[in-house]
Design an enzyme around this catalytic site. Structure first.
Site, PDB file in Angstrom:
ATOM      1  N   HIS A  51       0.828  -1.199   0.000  1.00  0.00           N
ATOM      2  CA  HIS A  51       0.000   0.000   0.000  1.00  0.00           C
ATOM      3  C   HIS A  51       0.869   1.258   0.000  1.00  0.00           C
ATOM      4  O   HIS A  51       1.501   1.585   1.003  1.00  0.00           O
ATOM      5  CB  HIS A  51      -0.902  -0.032   1.235  1.00  0.00           C
ATOM      6  CG  HIS A  51      -1.842   1.108   1.365  1.00  0.00           C
ATOM      7  ND1 HIS A  51      -1.786   1.992   2.419  1.00  0.00           N
ATOM      8  CD2 HIS A  51      -2.869   1.507   0.581  1.00  0.00           C
ATOM      9  CE1 HIS A  51      -2.753   2.880   2.294  1.00  0.00           C
ATOM     10  NE2 HIS A  51      -3.418   2.619   1.187  1.00  0.00           N
TER      11      HIS A  51
ATOM     12  N   GLU B 240       1.501  -0.677  -4.983  1.00  0.00           N
ATOM     13  CA  GLU B 240       0.283   0.093  -5.238  1.00  0.00           C
ATOM     14  C   GLU B 240       0.569   1.583  -5.229  1.00  0.00           C
ATOM     15  O   GLU B 240       1.412   2.056  -4.454  1.00  0.00           O
ATOM     16  CB  GLU B 240      -0.750  -0.256  -4.160  1.00  0.00           C
ATOM     17  CG  GLU B 240      -2.110   0.380  -4.346  1.00  0.00           C
ATOM     18  CD  GLU B 240      -2.341   1.657  -3.549  1.00  0.00           C
ATOM     19  OE1 GLU B 240      -3.402   2.294  -3.747  1.00  0.00           O
ATOM     20  OE2 GLU B 240      -1.462   2.034  -2.745  1.00  0.00           O
TER      21      GLU B 240
ATOM     22  N   ASP C 275      -1.310   5.738  -6.151  1.00  0.00           N
ATOM     23  CA  ASP C 275      -2.439   6.594  -6.521  1.00  0.00           C
ATOM     24  C   ASP C 275      -1.965   7.564  -7.592  1.00  0.00           C
ATOM     25  O   ASP C 275      -0.956   8.248  -7.406  1.00  0.00           O
ATOM     26  CB  ASP C 275      -2.925   7.371  -5.299  1.00  0.00           C
ATOM     27  CG  ASP C 275      -3.200   6.451  -4.123  1.00  0.00           C
ATOM     28  OD1 ASP C 275      -4.320   5.937  -4.030  1.00  0.00           O
ATOM     29  OD2 ASP C 275      -2.282   6.232  -3.302  1.00  0.00           O
TER      30      ASP C 275
ATOM     31  N   HIS D  49      -1.199  10.271  -3.098  1.00  0.00           N
ATOM     32  CA  HIS D  49      -2.506   9.846  -2.595  1.00  0.00           C
ATOM     33  C   HIS D  49      -3.459  11.012  -2.402  1.00  0.00           C
ATOM     34  O   HIS D  49      -4.565  11.028  -2.930  1.00  0.00           O
ATOM     35  CB  HIS D  49      -2.361   9.088  -1.276  1.00  0.00           C
ATOM     36  CG  HIS D  49      -3.674   8.700  -0.681  1.00  0.00           C
ATOM     37  ND1 HIS D  49      -4.350   9.496   0.226  1.00  0.00           N
ATOM     38  CD2 HIS D  49      -4.461   7.625  -0.888  1.00  0.00           C
ATOM     39  CE1 HIS D  49      -5.492   8.915   0.549  1.00  0.00           C
ATOM     40  NE2 HIS D  49      -5.589   7.773  -0.105  1.00  0.00           N
TER      41      HIS D  49
END
Length: 392
Positions: A55, A82, A84, A97
């Site tokens: 994450h 991962e 964003d 993010h």
């Protein structure tokens, strides 16, 4: 042997990290190009167990969404890294993010950007801060990342700049084994409102074009997908539907607290997890990514009765990849006795999830290794040999 290899990987990462810290002082960081290691020689991803999704990288140890955080996650055994994905003022896709830079960079201390602080409406709420969409890539690269939570290690604050989507992909492709990527189309309604591309395209188009540029394609578990694994995720279901004709890569519909409204449809996640909506969205996505407290709601920090969200998704052929798993006591429900391994066991073996987003990749990887079928069989064989010797 596995322990020795893990130790060597950590040593190599430590040396690499030291080099990155040293170079960053001169404000000239370099990130790897796609790996020279032939794909055929790379160890394939293990698909028989729940996926270990790093994450925002190994952000329990290093500032999130930075190159070292992703490199650390790979060294610790992540299946997927991962990120964003948003866009800068000049239309470059970057890993960040929050729509604002306040919580994870030193922007508030940079006097040259003091006049950039503003207020925009984001997901139905007025938000004030320094926004990614108001900075060019060149300006963004002058900022330095910091750890989001003050109870985590702060020693790497001010060392690393934000990275682009292409740099993120290059880090995954440079790994000496097959490492997947799990990028999110982040706040597309907001980004598309404030960032305009000259050809009329939008964030979703640029996002897919970047994946195609680096060779990402193929349905889940296809030959192409196994070569370069990728899940595309978003909280905005309309974005996932929009790109369905552009790429056959597997898509994941993220689900927040049931009371929150989606950015694009203005429906609550309670409405959007109904049987009728799931029957609609299953034709466009192969998994859901729910907040874990939406799956099993807590009361006074104790887990209550589980909802039917996992069972409903599985019945429709969708996987379930909940978020976010964190080692700190402040994030662990009392049921788990301050032990993240007990939490992993609960979600994997009792709830039957297919992947987990974690801030501490190494912890989940250790759990995976010591509970996998091959490891169990080895331990059972050793136990049998010892027992046989004792009887003789």
């Amino acid at each position: 042997m596995k322990r020795n290899m893990a130790f060597i990987s950590c040593v190599v990462f430590t040396i690499t990290l030291a080099a990155l810290v040293s170079v960053s002082a001169g404000r000239a960081l370099m990130y790897p190009l796609p790996s020279s290691v032939p794909q055929a020689e790379k160890k394939p991803m293990q698909t028989f167990r729940a996926y270990n999704v790093a994450h925002r990288g190994s952000n329990g140890e290093l500032p999130e969404e930075t190159a070292p955080a992703y490199m650390r996650a790979i060294a610790e055994g992540a299946d997927f890294i991962e990120s964003d994905i948003q866009a800068t003022k000049d239309g470059v896709l970057v890993c960040m993010h929050d729509v604002t830079l306040d919580a994870t960079t030193d922007v508030a201390d940079r006097k040259e950007f003091a006049d950039r602080k503003t207020t925009y409406e984001v997901q139905w709420v007025n938000t004030t801060g320094w926004f990614v969409v108001d900075f060019t890539l060149k300006e963004l690269k002058t900022l330095r990342a910091k750890q989001r939570f003050d109870f985590r290690d702060q020693q790497y604050n001010g060392k690393f700049p934000p990275i682009t989507f292409e740099e993120f992909i290059s880090i995954a492709l440079d790994a000496k084994r097959t490492v997947g990527i799990y990028p999110e189309i982040k706040n597309p309604v907001f980004v598309n409102k404030h960032v305009k591309w000259s050809d009329g395209k939008k964030l979703e188009d640029r996002f897919v074009e970047t994946l195609q540029k680096f060779g990402y394609k193929g349905q889940y578990l296809s030959k192409d997908w196994l070569k370069q694994p990728c899940f595309i995720q978003s909280f905005a279901p309309s974005s996932l539907v929009y790109i369905s004709n552009q790429t056959d890569l597997p898509k994941v519909f993220l689900i927040d607290d049931v009371t929150i409204r989606t950015e694009d449809t203005n429906q609550t996640y309670n409405e959007i997890t109904s049987d009728s909506y799931f029957n609609y969205i299953k034709d466009y996505v192969m998994a859901i990514g729910p907040w874990k407290d939406t799956v099993v709601p807590p009361e006074d920090n104790y887990l209550e009765k589980s909802t039917d969200l996992i069972a409903k998704a599985h019945a429709l052929g969708m996987q379930v990849h909940p978020y976010t798993y964190r080692n700190e006591n402040s994030f662990l429900h009392f049921n788990f006795h301050q032990d993240p391994y007990v939490e992993y066991d609960y979600w994997i073996n009792r709830r039957g999830v297919d992947g987990l987003f974690t801030d501490f990749t190494g912890s989940l990887h250790r759990y995976q290794e010591w509970t996998s079928s091959s490891e169990k069989q080895l331990l059972q064989k050793i136990a049998s040999m010892v027992s046989s010797r004792d009887r003789s």
